[in-house]
Design an enzyme around this catalytic site. Structure first.
Site, PDB file in Angstrom:
ATOM      1  N   GLU A 155      -9.429   0.564  -0.770  1.00  0.00           N
ATOM      2  CA  GLU A 155      -9.205   1.830  -1.490  1.00  0.00           C
ATOM      3  C   GLU A 155     -10.415   2.258  -2.323  1.00  0.00           C
ATOM      4  OE1 GLU A 155      -5.565   1.745  -3.738  1.00  0.00           O
ATOM      5  OE2 GLU A 155      -4.383   2.180  -1.974  1.00  0.00           O
ATOM      6  N   GLU A 192      -0.694   0.229   3.907  1.00  0.00           N
ATOM      7  CA  GLU A 192       0.213  -0.294   2.872  1.00  0.00           C
ATOM      8  C   GLU A 192       1.366   0.695   2.768  1.00  0.00           C
ATOM      9  OE1 GLU A 192      -1.770  -0.989  -0.875  1.00  0.00           O
ATOM     10  OE2 GLU A 192      -3.437  -2.057   0.082  1.00  0.00           O
TER      11      GLU A 192
HETATM   12  C1  GAL Z   1      -2.782  -0.286  -3.767  1.00  0.00           C
HETATM   13  C2  GAL Z   1      -3.758  -1.433  -3.582  1.00  0.00           C
HETATM   14  C3  GAL Z   1      -3.039  -2.762  -3.417  1.00  0.00           C
HETATM   15  C4  GAL Z   1      -1.946  -2.914  -4.451  1.00  0.00           C
HETATM   16  C5  GAL Z   1      -1.012  -1.746  -4.309  1.00  0.00           C
HETATM   17  C6  GAL Z   1       0.178  -1.793  -5.233  1.00  0.00           C
HETATM   18  O1  GAL Z   1      -3.391   0.782  -4.408  1.00  0.00           O
HETATM   19  O2  GAL Z   1      -4.555  -1.228  -2.451  1.00  0.00           O
HETATM   20  O3  GAL Z   1      -3.967  -3.815  -3.533  1.00  0.00           O
HETATM   21  O4  GAL Z   1      -2.497  -2.976  -5.729  1.00  0.00           O
HETATM   22  O5  GAL Z   1      -1.712  -0.562  -4.603  1.00  0.00           O
HETATM   23  O6  GAL Z   1       1.011  -0.672  -5.037  1.00  0.00           O
END
Ligand code: GAL
Length: 657
Positions: free
Chosen positions: A145, A316
């Protein structure tokens, strides 16, 4: 053509190794195909410079691969180790307040640090040498990110030096910079590139071209940083796809440019986490508190699918409450399944859930996962199992090119932020509002950037494109599409100057308008736009005084220049002299679609219909059942013609007998 692939983000380093084998077995049993690992492992793998501790990661990869999982390996550059920061403190990023942002969390590096660039290349090379040819490693994620925690713009000494070099390269001579920036204004001329500082911490606003150039420079650094690792991986890990997980709602660097160097445009989807800070009305926030706004995820899926030339993965996916927003509600039961199918409908090839097991210590303990911290399955695991079995009932499919595209230009977003005129100008938000408006009329959408091929679309909508280059104007002229063009388009040149012929500059011939003046109104102004059929809609904020001989679609009812044109149509374009929102926006979008002859399907605000090749999907984001029209030729593969709250139906059309 692909079926939905499923995956999970896994942090074996946070768990006892006695759990790894069982974790892998359970992942496969749940129907997972992919597991993403290692994005924060640098300090564990290389605890001291040159000392490598690979054993545990070798073992993890073997366990996962032998269980039947495909591994997405990551380069670990989002979290440089403490010893490296101690060796080179200049790696740390600096905020716009001039303060160094320290070690102890993550993303503590400045994209401008040449030392860090070469260290990133070095560690990526080590990881790629070790795992690039590993049969279980099938894909790579670079870093994590890029703009997370607002880290693209950094005001460090390295940034200042890099910016000066970038300027020298761009302008060649300081005279050219002075002319382009217009430093005669407020007597701020420079006599050498070494005098130029970064545009933060000033008494009043920075020179707009200075600020825009810094945004461009910072964006170029992200591309360079990403590209350096792409090059390493291409050489040492041939045949593996390379991706990065872009963020939702991030516009701080040119994602079109970075995505062009990747095989897959990945992104992280947290539909609830970003709801409360959005500009939705409170009643909508209440309604969608447990679902996310119906078009939030779809917007990012379509944007990144387009940037990935059709290849987009959700790297994610939100599994339950997150831990990082102001308030973190639970999604309604069913939403993890709905989001997963919606991502697929919008073109995702794979959806990976964040994360396998809820953390027991450190920063993200409240963040849910597929499993609770004791290993018992949480709601997301139940819904994942359902998706995994449902996907077997679907034929392979792929998204086809849409009829309508949204042109999204990152430079114009930076430019409007730098020179807003209206402090509440919605800027990046406009894209989301137009997207949602079109989606609620049943329109499937692609996105295009200024460098993309524009052919084949019936309608290109341009919500906000302040900077229009001669090249872009020529492409718009040459393509066959009709255009719907939002206010302030073409109002600045590439150098952030007012065009010689006034706004809309390069778009003058396409639109047939000339902007004589702009004003911005406060909410209390109560002025309206009157359409030709006599309907009136309130508007506020940005307004332009337009001169034109083209067809008038609407005019302003105003205490200033009453009756001046608000919406104008030429043979190629509809031009808007204000920023329509709410009902006015819907009226404008409807007008444009009717003009082009694209059929509209209006449905309940909670329902979204999306096509992926022959498959059609309907998603119910609301708390009430949604009946679909009774069409005999529909064969339902998932769900039925009445969709329960937070439910999904998927069908194909069969030839009528
Ligand atoms: C994202 C990040 C992850 C984790 C996640 C939690 O922004 O890439 O590592 O922190 O959020 O929601």
């Amino acid at each position: 053509m692909s079926r939905l692939e499923l995956g999970v983000c896994y942090y074996p380093e946070q768990w006892d190794r006695s759990l790894w084998r069982d974790d892998a077995r359970r992942m496969v049993e749940m129907g997972l195909d992919w597991v993403r690992i290692a994005e924060f492992t640098w300090g564990l793998i290389e605890p001291e410079r040159g000392q490598f501790n690979w054993g545990w990661l070798d073992e993890v990869i073997s366990i996962l691969g032998e269980a039947g999982l495909r591994v997405m390996m990551s380069t670990p550059t989002a979290a440089p180790p403490k010893w490296l920061i101690d060796e080179y403190p200049g790696i740390l990023p600096v905020g716009s307040d001039g303060r160094v942002r320290g070690f102890g969390s993550r993303r503590h590096y400045c994209f401008s640090s040449e030392v860090y660039l070469s260290e990133a290349r070095r560690i990526a090379t080590e990881y790629a040498r070790r795992y690039g040819q590993n049969p279980y490693v099938r894909a790579w994620q670079i870093d994590n990110e890029y703009n997370d925690h607002d880290t693209v713009l950094s005001y460090s000494g390295a940034a200042r030096d890099g910016f000066r070099r970038w300027l020298a390269d761009r302008y060649g001579s300081i005279e050219k910079l002075n002319n382009t920036w217009g430093t005669v204004f407020w007597g701020s001329a420079y006599s050498s590139f070494d005098q130029v500082e970064l545009p933060n911490g000033l008494v009043a606003s920075a020179n707009p071209t200075h600020a825009l150039d810094f945004a461009r420079y910072s964006s170029d650094r992200v591309r360079l940083f990403n590209r350096a690792q792409v090059d390493v991986l291409r050489e040492l890990s041939p045949g593996r796809d390379i991706t990065h997980n872009f963020m939702a709602g991030s516009f701080e660097f040119d994602h079109h440019a970075v995505a062009a160097d990747l095989d897959i445009a990945g992104f992280d989807s947290y539909p609830l986490g970003n709801l409360l800070e959005s500009t939705l009305l409170d009643e909508d926030k209440r309604r969608y508190l447990r679902t996310g706004a119906p078009d939030y995820q779809g917007f990012h899926c379509d944007l990144y699918r387009s940037q990935g030339s059709g290849r987009m993965w959700v790297l994610e996916q939100q599994p339950g409450p997150v831990d990082w927003a102001e308030k973190n509600p639970s999604p309604a039961d069913g939403m993890v399944r709905l989001w997963t199918w919606a991502a697929y409908a919008h073109g995702a090839q794979a959806v990976m859930f964040f994360r396998w097991r809820q953390a027991k210590f450190a920063q993200e303990q409240f963040h849910t996962a597929l499993l609770r911290s004791d290993g018992s399955p949480d709601q997301a695991a139940v819904e994942l199992a359902q998706v995994a079995s449902e996907r077997n009932t679907l034929p392979l499919s792929t998204r086809v090119r849409a009829q309508v595209a949204i042109l999204l230009d990152y430079e114009s977003i930076w430019a409007a932020e730098i020179l807003p005129h209206d402090a509440a100008f919605p800027n990046a938000q406009i894209y989301r509002e137009w997207y949602a408006g079109l989606r609620s009329l049943g329109i499937d959408l692609d996105f295009v950037g200024t460098g993309d091929d524009l052919s084949g679309y019936a309608l290109i909508v341009i919500p906000q494109c302040m900077i229009v280059s001669p090249d872009l104007a020529a492409k718009l002229r040459a393509c066959q599409a009709k255009l719907l063009i939002g206010a302030r388009a073409g109002s600045k040149t590439n150098d952030m100057h007012t065009p010689q012929n006034l706004a809309p500059g390069e778009l003058a011939d396409l639109t047939g308008v000339r902007i004589l003046r702009v004003e911005s109104l406060p909410d209390l102004a109560q002025e309206t736009v009157r359409l030709q059929d006599g309907t009136k809609h309130e508007f506020t904020g940005w307004r332009e005084i337009v001169e034109t001989n083209e067809t008038l679609i609407a005019s302003f009812s105003s205490t200033y220049r009453d009756g001046s044109p608000a919406i104008v149509r030429s043979d190629r374009a509809i031009y808007l002299a204000m920023v329509p929102r709410g009902a006015l926006l819907q009226a404008v979008l409807t007008e444009a679609l009717n003009w082009v002859g694209i059929p509209i399907t209006e449905s309940s605000p909670d329902l979204r219909i999306t096509r992926r090749g022959d498959l059609q999907f309907a998603f119910n984001f609301g708390p009430d059942e949604q009946p679909l029209p009774d069409v005999k030729t529909r064969k339902y593969l998932v769900g039925a013609s009445v969709i329960p709250p937070f439910g999904v139906s998927i069908w194909v059309e069969e030839a009528a007998t």
